[in-house]
Design a protein around this motif. Sequence first.
Motif, PDB file in Angstrom:
ATOM      1  N   UNK A 169      -8.807   4.161  -3.586  1.00  0.00           N
ATOM      2  CA  UNK A 169      -8.917   2.577  -3.531  1.00  0.00           C
ATOM      3  C   UNK A 169     -10.505   2.357  -2.996  1.00  0.00           C
ATOM      4  N   UNK A 170     -11.164   3.198  -2.389  1.00  0.00           N
ATOM      5  CA  UNK A 170     -12.439   2.996  -2.317  1.00  0.00           C
ATOM      6  C   UNK A 170     -13.199   3.202  -3.633  1.00  0.00           C
ATOM      7  N   UNK A 171     -12.694   4.070  -4.539  1.00  0.00           N
ATOM      8  CA  UNK A 171     -13.575   4.319  -5.620  1.00  0.00           C
ATOM      9  C   UNK A 171     -13.324   3.033  -6.640  1.00  0.00           C
ATOM     10  N   UNK A 172     -12.301   2.437  -6.397  1.00  0.00           N
ATOM     11  CA  UNK A 172     -12.079   1.167  -7.311  1.00  0.00           C
ATOM     12  C   UNK A 172     -12.439  -0.065  -6.629  1.00  0.00           C
ATOM     13  N   UNK A 173     -12.490   0.030  -5.380  1.00  0.00           N
ATOM     14  CA  UNK A 173     -12.786  -1.189  -4.361  1.00  0.00           C
ATOM     15  C   UNK A 173     -11.771  -2.230  -4.521  1.00  0.00           C
ATOM     16  N   UNK A 174     -10.585  -1.750  -4.559  1.00  0.00           N
ATOM     17  CA  UNK A 174      -9.256  -2.214  -4.837  1.00  0.00           C
ATOM     18  C   UNK A 174      -8.462  -2.497  -3.507  1.00  0.00           C
ATOM     19  N   UNK A 175      -8.238  -3.384  -2.956  1.00  0.00           N
ATOM     20  CA  UNK A 175      -7.397  -3.381  -1.721  1.00  0.00           C
ATOM     21  C   UNK A 175      -5.669  -3.137  -2.113  1.00  0.00           C
ATOM     22  N   UNK A 176      -5.404  -3.840  -3.251  1.00  0.00           N
ATOM     23  CA  UNK A 176      -4.107  -4.047  -3.452  1.00  0.00           C
ATOM     24  C   UNK A 176      -3.674  -2.530  -3.792  1.00  0.00           C
ATOM     25  N   UNK A 177      -4.484  -1.838  -4.334  1.00  0.00           N
ATOM     26  CA  UNK A 177      -4.048  -0.287  -4.872  1.00  0.00           C
ATOM     27  C   UNK A 177      -3.416   0.331  -3.458  1.00  0.00           C
ATOM     28  N   UNK A 178      -4.380   0.415  -2.380  1.00  0.00           N
ATOM     29  CA  UNK A 178      -4.051   1.099  -1.189  1.00  0.00           C
ATOM     30  C   UNK A 178      -2.505   0.353  -0.360  1.00  0.00           C
ATOM     31  N   UNK A 179      -2.859  -0.830  -0.235  1.00  0.00           N
ATOM     32  CA  UNK A 179      -1.612  -1.681   0.134  1.00  0.00           C
ATOM     33  C   UNK A 179      -0.230  -1.580  -0.743  1.00  0.00           C
ATOM     34  N   UNK A 180      -0.407  -1.488  -1.875  1.00  0.00           N
ATOM     35  CA  UNK A 180       0.828  -1.353  -2.817  1.00  0.00           C
ATOM     36  C   UNK A 180       1.270   0.087  -2.534  1.00  0.00           C
ATOM     37  N   UNK A 181       0.388   1.217  -2.318  1.00  0.00           N
ATOM     38  CA  UNK A 181       0.729   2.536  -2.291  1.00  0.00           C
ATOM     39  C   UNK A 181       1.853   2.512  -0.860  1.00  0.00           C
ATOM     40  N   UNK A 182       1.069   2.029   0.266  1.00  0.00           N
ATOM     41  CA  UNK A 182       1.471   2.278   1.747  1.00  0.00           C
ATOM     42  C   UNK A 182       3.219   1.505   1.622  1.00  0.00           C
ATOM     43  N   UNK A 183       3.214   0.499   1.089  1.00  0.00           N
ATOM     44  CA  UNK A 183       4.550  -0.150   1.340  1.00  0.00           C
ATOM     45  C   UNK A 183       5.535   0.244   0.100  1.00  0.00           C
ATOM     46  N   UNK A 184       5.030   0.763  -0.737  1.00  0.00           N
ATOM     47  CA  UNK A 184       5.563   1.736  -1.818  1.00  0.00           C
ATOM     48  C   UNK A 184       6.398   2.786  -1.091  1.00  0.00           C
ATOM     49  N   UNK A 185       5.537   3.415  -0.292  1.00  0.00           N
ATOM     50  CA  UNK A 185       5.855   4.778   0.386  1.00  0.00           C
ATOM     51  C   UNK A 185       7.016   4.470   1.529  1.00  0.00           C
ATOM     52  N   UNK A 186       6.546   3.227   2.157  1.00  0.00           N
ATOM     53  CA  UNK A 186       7.940   2.953   3.174  1.00  0.00           C
ATOM     54  C   UNK A 186       9.028   2.747   2.640  1.00  0.00           C
ATOM     55  N   UNK A 187       9.174   2.260   1.314  1.00  0.00           N
ATOM     56  CA  UNK A 187      10.560   2.040   0.627  1.00  0.00           C
ATOM     57  C   UNK A 187      10.936   3.336   0.161  1.00  0.00           C
ATOM     58  N   UNK A 188      10.110   4.395  -0.294  1.00  0.00           N
ATOM     59  CA  UNK A 188      10.539   5.720  -0.600  1.00  0.00           C
ATOM     60  C   UNK A 188      11.154   6.354   0.426  1.00  0.00           C
ATOM     61  N   UNK A 189      10.474   6.358   1.598  1.00  0.00           N
ATOM     62  CA  UNK A 189      10.827   6.990   2.785  1.00  0.00           C
ATOM     63  C   UNK A 189      12.229   6.582   3.185  1.00  0.00           C
ATOM     64  N   UNK A 190      12.357   5.006   3.345  1.00  0.00           N
ATOM     65  CA  UNK A 190      13.583   4.526   3.985  1.00  0.00           C
ATOM     66  C   UNK A 190      14.714   4.946   3.091  1.00  0.00           C
ATOM     67  N   UNK A 191      14.655   5.076   1.691  1.00  0.00           N
ATOM     68  CA  UNK A 191      15.670   5.522   0.768  1.00  0.00           C
ATOM     69  C   UNK A 191      16.041   6.896   1.086  1.00  0.00           C
TER      70      UNK A 191
END
Length: 370
Positions: free
Chosen positions: A285-307
């Motif tokens: 995300x630092x390389x691409x300067x894209x906040x959405x990339x890191x936020x999307x990964x964190x929230x997606x990970x939360x869903x995977x862990x919950x499952x």
Amino acid sequence: MTTTDTADDCAGLLWSAVRAGDEHTATDAVLEAFARGVAAEVLLLDVIAPVQRRVGAEWAANRLTVAEEHAATAINERVIAALTRALPRLEPHLGRIAVACVDGEWHALPARLLAEVLRLRGFRVDYLGAQVPTPHLITHLHRTGPDAAALSGSLATRLPVAHATITACQAAGVPVLVGGSAFGTDGRYARLLGADLWAPDARTAADHLAAGPLPLPRNGHQPIDDLPHLGDQEYTMVSRTSRLLVKALYTGLEDLLPVMRDYTEAQRRHTAEDLAHIVDFLATALYTDDRGMFTGFITWTAGVLRARGVPAAFLVPALDLLAAELRDFPRARGLITAARTDLLQVLGTGVSGTGDHHAQPHDADPGTAT
């Protein structure tokens, strides 16, 4: 029964077969549909590809194990091989295309689908497979002189490598078409990294290439021209110290959550892997300067862990610890703060993570693009 009905029935049979690990039934379903008049391209892109996407979704929802996902993917790969063997030999009459996965990218099935579709369209295809080291790819380009290189990527964390590969291909005088979930559902990272063309799926990629040769790359192009924000060195520092960051996060979490000291070896390994993915996605995300990339990964990970019945709340202190370690890195702290805010909303509502599939670091292979 129309060929569309036959294709739909075939998709259902194929899913049941791969879910059961039944290679013979899976192969028979596709070959019988082909014999009934369903076009090979339809079978590749409208039957096999959607089934593979479902494999990825079922893994993320914890309805398939990693082993079952790997077995299903292997069956789909062998089904593709069986279908291509059943096709009449076609003499290429269009240009030559090199199809390869970015170095470190092991999801080869999307690239294989593109290679087979291009062959059906009349191209001469050099399919190089998964994890192609950039120097070897460039050597191949110099030796064969293709009209274009088609690069596939499903793992967003390989985008820095993809950027270097795109630039190296262009320096060799070969235009680059890219695709796959790593480049974003709208192709934003393809544009950011200077690819000559992006396609959302294999059919569109083949259409673009069949429409005419891609323009030759511009001369004198350097990666830093695309990403001037890299001048702050935050990406470089985070990527170089990733192992130390993971170790610091794990130690800090053990202090905050004493129950971790009683983890089994497998639990320790999985936790360390999750922390490594967090650091890797932050670096990307630092390389691409894209906040959405890191936020999307964190929230997606939360869903995977919950499952999987794993408390996702540990992600909050993990992000806090990471922010503390990177207190002198303003861009990194901004990314972490944004991800933490969205994560708290997800944890508070009980909604599964909303990150795009391009964010996933694990073994699922949902993509059908290049």
